[in-house]
Design an enzyme around this catalytic site. Structure first.
Site, PDB file in Angstrom:
ATOM      1  N   SER A 299      73.748  38.657   6.332  1.00 21.64           N
ATOM      2  CA  SER A 299      74.339  37.907   7.438  1.00 21.64           C
ATOM      3  C   SER A 299      74.654  36.469   7.029  1.00 21.64           C
ATOM      4  O   SER A 299      75.495  36.239   6.171  1.00 21.64           O
ATOM      5  CB  SER A 299      73.417  37.957   8.651  1.00 21.64           C
ATOM      6  OG  SER A 299      74.047  37.435   9.791  1.00 21.64           O
TER       7      SER A 299
ATOM      8  N   ASP B 196      80.263  34.371  11.527  1.00 22.86           N
ATOM      9  CA  ASP B 196      79.390  34.237  10.363  1.00 22.86           C
ATOM     10  C   ASP B 196      79.823  35.270   9.318  1.00 22.86           C
ATOM     11  O   ASP B 196      80.744  36.058   9.565  1.00 22.86           O
ATOM     12  CB  ASP B 196      77.920  34.353  10.772  1.00 22.86           C
ATOM     13  CG  ASP B 196      77.485  35.766  11.109  1.00 22.86           C
ATOM     14  OD1 ASP B 196      78.360  36.595  11.425  1.00 22.86           O
ATOM     15  OD2 ASP B 196      76.272  36.045  11.066  1.00 22.86           O
TER      16      ASP B 196
ATOM     17  N   ASP C 236      78.835  39.396  12.763  1.00 20.99           N
ATOM     18  CA  ASP C 236      78.091  39.854  13.939  1.00 20.99           C
ATOM     19  C   ASP C 236      77.747  38.694  14.870  1.00 20.99           C
ATOM     20  O   ASP C 236      77.233  38.912  15.971  1.00 20.99           O
ATOM     21  CB  ASP C 236      76.843  40.649  13.548  1.00 20.99           C
ATOM     22  CG  ASP C 236      75.776  39.819  12.855  1.00 20.99           C
ATOM     23  OD1 ASP C 236      76.067  38.682  12.436  1.00 20.99           O
ATOM     24  OD2 ASP C 236      74.634  40.315  12.722  1.00 20.99           O
TER      25      ASP C 236
END
Length: 530
Positions: free
Chosen positions: A137, A281, A285
């Site tokens: 992430s 990002d 998500d």
């Protein structure tokens, strides 16, 4: 497995050589704490050893997940495997897919990177037994991770996470785990996601000008495509950050929340006279929002975006629909959504931190359905029927829709925030993080707060309480409330302190905001000294 046995069976000669060259102390440290499932899966630096992300770890985790699925009588089912564009992601995703295939599972995977919400959507859409996304992430460039979905595209929770970890401990040496090549799937599921996300638009007219950055991640092309499908075709992108790049060269930290990370986006928004700015990002998500204000462009906090989206979604429902609806935020997020929900007659649920809990907010409320969930870390689930996880792309569609809706009424995001403050009180939020080198420092700080919490905060006597891994400190009077939640990060080596001040609004909104800001600064000064 001893370090020497691990090295002898490491299928990657690069990480095997890296481990073999370490001095005994560092080698022992690499084997002291194997990766475990945190708030959003496994995450760690890309390097050799069981405490990091590498080919050997991915092979053994995939074998363990397959074993758990088989024990649950799901052997031979479908597993979805996706990846972002980080260092090692292509190799790790291919290895995971090949392990599942060799163990008899049907595998859906893609040749190219996909945003994390695509995997969550695909698991739910196809009824797959599980999904794996290789991603870290918004972590630093050196990291990668392994995120697991089960149960209709929901992230794993206990006891499944512990069962997988137990199976990892009994997994064969990495080079003995069977693998079978997998034929990549077509883009039918990606196309289905785009078509569905485009339907989230409520308004039928208006085309706001949008500035967008992908933050060097994998969401740019798909976000633009989805916005176009929704009718938002005036989209301008930050060219220097649009193409996936695992080194994230234009930002010091690939997180839209970090100071300076969205500077290029806001500069573009001003240049093109945009109506709204959107930052995804790296795995798309999460979604951060920028708006034009009286003194220039600024980024909204995750809480501000959460209030706006929660209010907008509930405003589109009938009273009967609202009464059967659930909205949720995490315990470290602002409490304002609770007041908004009550105003519409909807149910509000505060969950533990992480979307593995937020996505299940309606699980124990028969006859109710989740319509929206958010966490202050710019994570928004605006379409739980299709994606039971945070989804930056669908959130971007709804943000653009909200901007269009407000403009048609002669309103704006700032005026809407003013309206919410007048109705529910001023709420200010801010967080302080303390990074540590040794996990023991995190445990020591949490122990101090549990055994000897502060007696007062910002001049108010404090009530201390605990829930799961967090310490809650609350106080206030009839006009002002203060709240601090302290918890260890589930994805990074740091302690996070979340503060919120609530202030009753009389006749002067600006004065109420000034008073709340002053109390907030006093809170932050106290927290920084802990």
């Amino acid at each position: 497995m001893t370090p020497q046995e691990w090295i002898a069976h490491d299928p990657d000669p690069v990480t095997a050589a890296e481990l073999a060259a370490l001095d005994p102390a560092e080698l022992a440290a690499r084997f002291a704490r194997p990766l475990t499932f945190g708030t959003a899966g496994l995450r760690g630096p890309v390097r050799g050893g069981p405490d990091a992300m590498n080919l050997a770890v991915v092979l053994r985790v995939s074998w363990a997940l397959a074993r758990v699925l088989t024990d649950q009588h799901l052997g031979g089912s479908t597993v979805v495997v996706g990846r972002d564009a980080r260092h090692g992601s292509a190799q790790f995703a291919a290895a995971a897919a090949e392990v599942f295939a060799a163990l008899g599972f049907s595998v859906i995977t893609w040749e190219h990177p996909v945003p994390t919400p695509i995997v969550a959507f695909a698991v739910r859409c196809t009824g797959a037994a599980a999904g794996v996304q290789i991603t870290a992430s918004h972590n630093p460039a050196a990291d990668n991770g392994y995120k697991v979905y089960l149960d209709g595209g929901l992230q794993i929770i206990a006891p499944t996470d512990r069962e997988i970890e137990a199976a990892i401990a009994g997994a064969p040496p990495a080079d003995e785990i069977q693998r079978r090549p997998v034929q990549p799937s077509d883009d039918a599921l990606v196309d289905a996601y785009v078509a569905h996300a485009a339907t989230l638009r409520r308004t039928t007219r208006g085309k706001p000008r949008v500035a967008l950055t992908a933050m060097h991640g994998v969401g740019g092309e798909l976000a633009v495509r989805t916005l176009h499908a929704a009718g938002f075709d005036d989209v301008h992108t930050v060219a220097s950050q649009f193409t996936p790049d695992p080194d994230f060269p234009t930002v010091s930290f690939p997180n839209p929340e970090e100071p300076g990370a969205a500077d290029a986006l806001l500069e573009l928004a001003a240049q093109v006279d945009a109506d709204v700015a959107v930052a995804l990002d790296p795995d798309a998500d999460r979604c951060a929002v920028g708006i034009p204000a009286a003194d220039g462009w600024r980024m909204l906090s995750g809480d501000e975006t959460g209030w706006l989206l929660g209010d907008y979604i509930l405003s589109t429902l009938s009273p009967e629909q609202s009464a059967a609806s659930v909205v949720a935020s995490s315990v470290v997020s602002s409490q304002l959504l609770a007041s908004i929900a009550a105003d519409y007659g909807a149910r509000y649920v505060a969950t533990l931190t992480g979307f593995k809990w937020l996505a299940r907010a309606d699980a124990e409320l028969p006859g109710h359905r989740l319509v929206y969930a958010y966490e202050e870390a710019i994570g928004h689930c605006v379409d739980p029927e299709a994606v039971r996880d945070k989804d930056g792309i669908s959130a971007a569609v709804l943000i653009c829709d909200l901007v269009t809706h407000l403009a048609a009424q002669g309103e704006s995001i700032p005026s809407t925030l003013d309206r919410l403050a007048r109705k529910h009180g001023v709420h200010t939020t801010a967080a302080v993080s303390r990074r540590v080198a040794d996990p023991g420092e995190v445990a020591a700080m949490m122990t101090r707060l549990r055994t000897a919490p502060p007696a007062e905060l910002a001049g108010f006597p404090v009530h201390a309480a605990e829930q799961a891994d967090a310490v809650f400190l609350t106080g206030g009077d009839r006009q002002t409330s203060v709240r601090v939640v302290v918890r260890p990060s589930g994805t990074e080596p740091k302690v996070k302190c979340y503060t919120e001040v609530g202030q009753v609004v009389g006749t002067d909104l600006a004065d109420a905001r000034r008073r709340a800001a002053a109390v907030q600064e006093t809170l932050l000064q106290a927290v920084r000294n802990w």
